[in-house]
Scaffold this motif. Sequence first.
Motif, short mmCIF file in Angstrom:
data_model
loop_
_atom_site.label_atom_id
_atom_site.label_comp_id
_atom_site.label_asym_id
_atom_site.label_seq_id
_atom_site.Cartn_x
_atom_site.Cartn_y
_atom_site.Cartn_z
N ASP A 41 19.89 0.09 26.66
CA ASP A 41 18.74 -0.79 26.63
C ASP A 41 18.80 -1.69 25.38
O ASP A 41 19.18 -1.24 24.30
CB ASP A 41 17.44 0.01 26.60
N LYS A 42 18.42 -2.96 25.56
CA LYS A 42 18.53 -3.94 24.48
C LYS A 42 17.16 -4.38 24.00
O LYS A 42 16.28 -4.68 24.81
CB LYS A 42 19.32 -5.16 24.96
N VAL A 43 16.98 -4.44 22.69
CA VAL A 43 15.73 -4.91 22.12
C VAL A 43 15.63 -6.43 22.29
O VAL A 43 16.51 -7.17 21.88
CB VAL A 43 15.61 -4.54 20.63
N VAL A 44 14.54 -6.87 22.91
CA VAL A 44 14.29 -8.29 23.13
C VAL A 44 13.60 -8.91 21.92
O VAL A 44 13.94 -10.00 21.47
CB VAL A 44 13.42 -8.50 24.39
N GLY A 45 12.63 -8.21 21.40
CA GLY A 45 11.89 -8.71 20.25
C GLY A 45 10.84 -7.72 19.81
O GLY A 45 10.57 -6.72 20.49
N GLU A 46 10.22 -7.99 18.67
CA GLU A 46 9.22 -7.09 18.10
C GLU A 46 8.05 -7.89 17.55
O GLU A 46 8.17 -9.08 17.24
CB GLU A 46 9.83 -6.22 17.01
N LEU A 47 6.93 -7.20 17.40
CA LEU A 47 5.72 -7.82 16.88
C LEU A 47 4.92 -6.77 16.12
O LEU A 47 4.78 -5.64 16.58
CB LEU A 47 4.88 -8.39 18.03
N SER A 48 4.41 -7.14 14.95
CA SER A 48 3.56 -6.26 14.15
C SER A 48 2.28 -7.01 13.81
O SER A 48 2.33 -8.14 13.30
CB SER A 48 4.28 -5.85 12.85
N VAL A 49 1.14 -6.37 14.07
CA VAL A 49 -0.16 -7.00 13.83
C VAL A 49 -1.05 -6.03 13.05
O VAL A 49 -1.27 -4.91 13.51
CB VAL A 49 -0.87 -7.39 15.14
N PRO A 50 -1.59 -6.43 11.89
CA PRO A 50 -2.56 -5.58 11.19
C PRO A 50 -3.78 -5.34 12.07
O PRO A 50 -4.38 -6.29 12.59
CB PRO A 50 -2.93 -6.39 9.94
N ILE A 51 -4.16 -4.09 12.26
CA ILE A 51 -5.27 -3.79 13.16
C ILE A 51 -6.59 -4.33 12.62
O ILE A 51 -7.46 -4.76 13.38
CB ILE A 51 -5.35 -2.27 13.41
N LYS A 52 -6.74 -4.38 11.29
CA LYS A 52 -7.97 -4.95 10.72
C LYS A 52 -8.10 -6.43 11.07
O LYS A 52 -9.22 -6.95 11.22
CB LYS A 52 -7.99 -4.76 9.20
N GLU A 53 -6.97 -7.10 11.21
CA GLU A 53 -7.00 -8.52 11.61
C GLU A 53 -7.59 -8.67 13.01
O GLU A 53 -8.34 -9.62 13.28
CB GLU A 53 -5.58 -9.08 11.56
N LEU A 54 -7.26 -7.73 13.89
CA LEU A 54 -7.83 -7.76 15.24
C LEU A 54 -9.33 -7.45 15.21
O LEU A 54 -10.12 -8.10 15.90
CB LEU A 54 -7.11 -6.74 16.13
N LEU A 55 -9.72 -6.46 14.39
CA LEU A 55 -11.12 -6.08 14.30
C LEU A 55 -11.98 -7.22 13.75
O LEU A 55 -13.08 -7.49 14.25
CB LEU A 55 -11.27 -4.85 13.40
N ASP A 56 -11.47 -7.92 12.72
CA ASP A 56 -12.25 -8.96 12.04
C ASP A 56 -12.09 -10.34 12.67
O ASP A 56 -12.69 -11.30 12.20
CB ASP A 56 -11.84 -9.04 10.56
N SER A 57 -11.28 -10.44 13.72
CA SER A 57 -11.03 -11.75 14.32
C SER A 57 -12.32 -12.42 14.81
O SER A 57 -13.16 -11.76 15.44
CB SER A 57 -10.06 -11.61 15.50
N PRO A 58 -12.47 -13.73 14.56
CA PRO A 58 -13.65 -14.44 15.05
C PRO A 58 -13.55 -14.85 16.52
O PRO A 58 -14.44 -15.53 17.03
CB PRO A 58 -13.69 -15.68 14.15
N ALA A 59 -12.48 -14.46 17.19
CA ALA A 59 -12.30 -14.83 18.60
C ALA A 59 -13.51 -14.37 19.42
O ALA A 59 -14.06 -13.29 19.20
CB ALA A 59 -11.02 -14.21 19.16
N THR A 60 -13.91 -15.20 20.36
CA THR A 60 -15.07 -14.89 21.20
C THR A 60 -14.68 -13.90 22.29
O THR A 60 -13.75 -14.16 23.07
CB THR A 60 -15.62 -16.17 21.85
N PRO A 61 -15.36 -12.75 22.37
CA PRO A 61 -15.02 -11.77 23.41
C PRO A 61 -15.51 -12.21 24.78
O PRO A 61 -16.44 -13.02 24.89
CB PRO A 61 -15.76 -10.51 22.94
N ASP A 62 -14.89 -11.65 25.83
CA ASP A 62 -15.35 -11.94 27.18
C ASP A 62 -16.56 -11.06 27.51
O ASP A 62 -17.09 -10.35 26.64
CB ASP A 62 -14.22 -11.75 28.19
N ALA A 63 -16.97 -11.07 28.76
CA ALA A 63 -18.17 -10.33 29.15
C ALA A 63 -18.02 -8.83 28.95
O ALA A 63 -19.03 -8.12 28.77
CB ALA A 63 -18.49 -10.63 30.62
N ASP A 64 -16.79 -8.33 28.95
CA ASP A 64 -16.55 -6.90 28.76
C ASP A 64 -16.29 -6.53 27.31
O ASP A 64 -15.97 -5.37 27.01
CB ASP A 64 -15.37 -6.45 29.63
N GLY A 65 -16.34 -7.51 26.42
CA GLY A 65 -16.12 -7.24 25.00
C GLY A 65 -14.67 -7.34 24.56
O GLY A 65 -14.35 -7.01 23.41
N ASN A 66 -13.78 -7.80 25.43
CA ASN A 66 -12.36 -7.92 25.09
C ASN A 66 -12.06 -9.27 24.43
O ASN A 66 -12.49 -10.31 24.95
CB ASN A 66 -11.49 -7.78 26.34
#
Length: 255
Positions: free
Chosen positions: A91-116
């Motif tokens: 199996d071959k690695v295509v790519g990777e991604l690392s995201v600080p979880i606090k960045e997701l929690l504090d994001s100002p992005a507008t959630p949808d009707a289900d809160g996502n």
Amino acid sequence: MEFRTMDITLRSGKNLNDVNLFRKMAVYAVVWISGGDRIPKQKTRTPTDHGGTNPTWNFPMEFKVDEAALQLNRLTLKFKLVCEQSSSRDDKVVGELSVPIKELLDSPATPDADGNKFFTYQVRKPSGRPKGELNFTCKFSEKMADASAEEMNEYVLAVELKKKIDSALELGKNAIGIGKSGASKLMKYGLARLGSGLGKKKREFGRAWHKFTDGVGQNKEEDYQPVRPNPTQTQTPDTKWATSGFSRILAKRGL
């Protein structure tokens, strides 16, 4: 200990690095949390999608997040995208991604009707160069207070057990060419292997198993009781095929 649940739905990838020269890529993702030491390691794998450089999964997953480590920005959500080959060793690695979880929690992005909240991040090739995007949604629960470390361990074990049993059942249902009897034997062996594989954690496994079966209804404990197969029992050719076949599938899928 305070904690939250974090629900991630891995939606899709776009214009990913193509690591296959002559055929369309089949890509799966492995997702886990890095950092923190009070919650057992949690890792999830998506099904394989055959969409080439633009895979679509829409695969939900749940993680438990230590609130103290989260607020100190010590937790990172990790994604590894992998191109499946005929042998898992290739199996071959295509790519990777690392995201600080606090960045997701504090994001100002507008959630949808289900809160996502919807996120798009750039994927990096193993060389470190950017190539492609990854799309996913994220939703956090409110803080939950005073969960003991033992309770947390039991909960995480129960969640991981359910994931593995679901995978084993799905592999059994999708088995081709072995007939109903062979598929049934294959699934039972897989569940037995999952249960015996916990080794010294028998007590923890028992608690987790009861948490998993409690209130589920269709998953009766007596139907899926994980017990190590008797090595002295005479095996028919069908049983031998099923057990060896399941071993190969589990090894390939990383279960």
